[in-house]
Design a protein around this motif. Structure first.
Motif, PDB file in Angstrom:
ATOM      1  N   LEU A   5       0.822  -1.206   0.000  1.00  0.00           N
ATOM      2  CA  LEU A   5       0.000   0.000   0.000  1.00  0.00           C
ATOM      3  C   LEU A   5       0.854   1.253   0.000  1.00  0.00           C
ATOM      4  O   LEU A   5       0.537   2.244  -0.679  1.00  0.00           O
ATOM      5  N   LEU A   6       1.975   1.235   0.731  1.00  0.00           N
ATOM      6  CA  LEU A   6       2.801   2.438   0.800  1.00  0.00           C
ATOM      7  C   LEU A   6       3.447   2.742  -0.553  1.00  0.00           C
ATOM      8  O   LEU A   6       3.666   3.903  -0.896  1.00  0.00           O
ATOM      9  N   LEU A   7       3.735   1.716  -1.366  1.00  0.00           N
ATOM     10  CA  LEU A   7       4.243   1.951  -2.710  1.00  0.00           C
ATOM     11  C   LEU A   7       3.128   2.462  -3.618  1.00  0.00           C
ATOM     12  O   LEU A   7       3.336   3.387  -4.421  1.00  0.00           O
ATOM     13  N   GLU A   8       1.946   1.883  -3.492  1.00  0.00           N
ATOM     14  CA  GLU A   8       0.797   2.336  -4.286  1.00  0.00           C
ATOM     15  C   GLU A   8       0.480   3.799  -3.984  1.00  0.00           C
ATOM     16  O   GLU A   8       0.226   4.595  -4.896  1.00  0.00           O
ATOM     17  N   ASP A   9       0.511   4.165  -2.691  1.00  0.00           N
ATOM     18  CA  ASP A   9       0.242   5.555  -2.303  1.00  0.00           C
ATOM     19  C   ASP A   9       1.292   6.501  -2.879  1.00  0.00           C
ATOM     20  O   ASP A   9       0.972   7.610  -3.327  1.00  0.00           O
ATOM     21  N   TYR A  10       2.545   6.061  -2.855  1.00  0.00           N
ATOM     22  CA  TYR A  10       3.624   6.883  -3.404  1.00  0.00           C
ATOM     23  C   TYR A  10       3.433   7.125  -4.898  1.00  0.00           C
ATOM     24  O   TYR A  10       3.548   8.260  -5.375  1.00  0.00           O
ATOM     25  N   ASP A  12       0.677   6.969  -6.631  1.00  0.00           N
ATOM     26  CA  ASP A  12      -0.490   7.848  -6.810  1.00  0.00           C
ATOM     27  C   ASP A  12      -0.120   9.302  -6.533  1.00  0.00           C
ATOM     28  O   ASP A  12      -0.556  10.218  -7.252  1.00  0.00           O
ATOM     29  N   TYR A  13       0.670   9.519  -5.488  1.00  0.00           N
ATOM     30  CA  TYR A  13       1.114  10.875  -5.133  1.00  0.00           C
ATOM     31  C   TYR A  13       1.925  11.490  -6.269  1.00  0.00           C
ATOM     32  O   TYR A  13       1.703  12.650  -6.648  1.00  0.00           O
ATOM     33  N   MET A  14       2.845  10.718  -6.832  1.00  0.00           N
ATOM     34  CA  MET A  14       3.695  11.237  -7.895  1.00  0.00           C
ATOM     35  C   MET A  14       2.876  11.630  -9.124  1.00  0.00           C
ATOM     36  O   MET A  14       3.150  12.646  -9.770  1.00  0.00           O
ATOM     37  N   GLU A  15       1.865  10.817  -9.433  1.00  0.00           N
ATOM     38  CA  GLU A  15       1.090  11.079 -10.656  1.00  0.00           C
ATOM     39  C   GLU A  15       0.027  12.156 -10.455  1.00  0.00           C
ATOM     40  O   GLU A  15      -0.127  13.037 -11.305  1.00  0.00           O
ATOM     41  N   LYS A  18       2.085  15.447  -7.824  1.00  0.00           N
ATOM     42  CA  LYS A  18       3.273  16.029  -8.447  1.00  0.00           C
ATOM     43  C   LYS A  18       3.111  16.221  -9.952  1.00  0.00           C
ATOM     44  O   LYS A  18       3.884  16.957 -10.575  1.00  0.00           O
ATOM     45  N   GLY A  19       2.134  15.548 -10.556  1.00  0.00           N
ATOM     46  CA  GLY A  19       1.919  15.700 -11.996  1.00  0.00           C
ATOM     47  C   GLY A  19       2.946  14.997 -12.850  1.00  0.00           C
ATOM     48  O   GLY A  19       3.162  15.373 -14.003  1.00  0.00           O
ATOM     49  N   THR A  20       3.583  13.964 -12.279  1.00  0.00           N
ATOM     50  CA  THR A  20       4.566  13.195 -13.036  1.00  0.00           C
ATOM     51  C   THR A  20       3.855  12.399 -14.131  1.00  0.00           C
ATOM     52  O   THR A  20       2.762  11.888 -13.911  1.00  0.00           O
ATOM     53  N   SER A  21       4.476  12.302 -15.292  1.00  0.00           N
ATOM     54  CA  SER A  21       3.849  11.590 -16.400  1.00  0.00           C
ATOM     55  C   SER A  21       3.680  10.115 -16.063  1.00  0.00           C
ATOM     56  O   SER A  21       4.436   9.544 -15.267  1.00  0.00           O
ATOM     57  N   SER A  22       2.668   9.485 -16.688  1.00  0.00           N
ATOM     58  CA  SER A  22       2.397   8.079 -16.407  1.00  0.00           C
ATOM     59  C   SER A  22       3.569   7.190 -16.802  1.00  0.00           C
ATOM     60  O   SER A  22       3.852   6.187 -16.136  1.00  0.00           O
ATOM     61  N   LYS A  26       5.628   4.699 -14.266  1.00  0.00           N
ATOM     62  CA  LYS A  26       5.880   3.288 -14.546  1.00  0.00           C
ATOM     63  C   LYS A  26       7.347   2.944 -14.296  1.00  0.00           C
ATOM     64  O   LYS A  26       7.668   1.881 -13.752  1.00  0.00           O
ATOM     65  N   GLU A  27       8.256   3.845 -14.706  1.00  0.00           N
ATOM     66  CA  GLU A  27       9.682   3.607 -14.472  1.00  0.00           C
ATOM     67  C   GLU A  27       9.980   3.569 -12.977  1.00  0.00           C
ATOM     68  O   GLU A  27      10.770   2.728 -12.512  1.00  0.00           O
ATOM     69  N   TYR A  28       9.365   4.479 -12.201  1.00  0.00           N
ATOM     70  CA  TYR A  28       9.527   4.453 -10.747  1.00  0.00           C
ATOM     71  C   TYR A  28       9.069   3.106 -10.192  1.00  0.00           C
ATOM     72  O   TYR A  28       9.731   2.517  -9.328  1.00  0.00           O
ATOM     73  N   PHE A  29       7.922   2.623 -10.680  1.00  0.00           N
ATOM     74  CA  PHE A  29       7.393   1.353 -10.189  1.00  0.00           C
ATOM     75  C   PHE A  29       8.361   0.207 -10.481  1.00  0.00           C
ATOM     76  O   PHE A  29       8.673  -0.594  -9.593  1.00  0.00           O
TER      77      PHE A  29
END
Length: 321
Positions: A5-10, A12-15, A18-22, A26-29
């Motif tokens: 969940l903490l990775l999923e929340d992170y 979601d926060y970035m996208e 922060k407006g990070t591109s999808s 994906k690269e972060y994931f």
């Protein structure tokens, strides 16, 4: 796959915040999935016989993350180098992903008292010149497109490659162009990294190629994409890449060496080499966040460097005997 969940929340926060591109998310994931799998090995939380890519990470909780030290992070970067043969640039991206993740946990949601990645250094990267097509190769590629017997796809593909070679667009920027983003006669608006809009100025060749395609483009109610597939839907990134590969191969160019991103490099190189474009102007055209990214193009023109040395007023001085 299931993720903590903490990775999923992170992510979601970035996208969403922060407006990070999808694509970047994906690269972060992918990077953080590799990192969490490594942690399970390092902390002996998984059987040694399990294949790395089969390691599940959904059971990693905050208590596990709190155990991470700077030594663990150094070990992870070493692992990506020695066991996964990651290049220095790929390792640098993984460092950026880890630093961003721990910054979020420590400074944004206050789940960690300390940030173990605060002093995690980026590996030294090799300075590489961008790969690009020469002017002659670019002309040959365009001529190859013009040999397509299908008038609709010839005009579409020619317009796409003209935009790549003249405007230095990213693949995602080109595929996302909508009809209503063509402003007036010589500009269009694209969505770049971080969902930032920027205006692209079109030269005469690009304007003509777009107009030629628009005269043949099927009218599809409700479809606002500029470039359409055979199914009359938005042309996907993968379809564009496949199309470019096909023309590269027909032109005698290796698709393993050249790509849509290399066409972007080509546009920047041609502008810098032949157009005397100021580096700051080139930064704006390419949509680079930092001018340091753009400066790779200042190191690739040996002729310009040779001429600069020859222009020295002492260049022709003769030694007195």
């Amino acid at each position: 796959m299931k993720i903590p969940l903490l990775l999923e929340d992170y992510l979601d926060y970035m996208e969403t915040i922060k407006g990070t591109s999808s694509n970047t998310v994906k690269e972060y994931f992918f990077d953080l999935r590799t990192f969490l799998r490594f942690l399970k090995i390092r902390f002996k939380l998984v059987d040694s016989n399990v294949e790395f890519d089969e390691i599940e990470i959904d059971d990693i909780d905050l208590d596990t993350i709190k155990k991470v030290s700077i030594q663990d992070l150094h070990a992870y970067i070493s692992y990506t180098d020695k066991k996964r043969a990651n290049s220095s640039s790929t390792r640098a991206r993984k460092v950026a992903s880890v630093r961003s993740f721990f910054k979020y946990l420590h400074s944004r949601v206050n789940l960690l008292d300390e940030n173990p990645a605060l002093y995690l250094e980026f590996p030294k990267t090799d300075a590489r010149h961008p790969v690009y097509l020469t002017l002659d190769q670019s002309e040959k590629l365009l001529n190859t497109v013009l040999s397509n017997p299908n008038e609709l796809y010839r005009s579409r593909d020619y317009s796409i490659i003209m935009l790549f070679l003249n405007c230095g667009l990213r693949l995602s920027e080109l595929s996302s162009i909508d009809l209503d983003k063509i402003n007036g006669e010589d500009t269009l608006t694209v969505i770049g990294k971080g969902n930032k809009e920027r205006t692209i100025f079109l030269n005469e060749a690009c304007v003509q190629s777009i107009n030629d395609y628009l005269s043949l483009r099927p009218v599809v109610p409700g479809e606002k994409a500029l470039f359409l597939s055979k199914r009359k839907q938005r042309l996907s990134n993968r379809a564009i890449q496949h199309m470019i590969d096909k023309y590269l191969e027909k032109s005698g160019l290796d698709p393993q060496v050249y790509s849509t991103h290399k066409l972007r490099h080509t546009a920047a190189t041609l502008m810098y080499k032949y157009g005397n474009v100021d580096i700051r102007a080139l930064q704006e055209i390419l949509g680079h966040e930092s001018v340091s990214t753009t400066q790779i193009y200042t190191h690739l023109d040996d002729d310009r460097l040779r001429d600069a040395v020859k222009s020295n007023p002492l260049a022709n001085r003769k030694k007195n005997k």
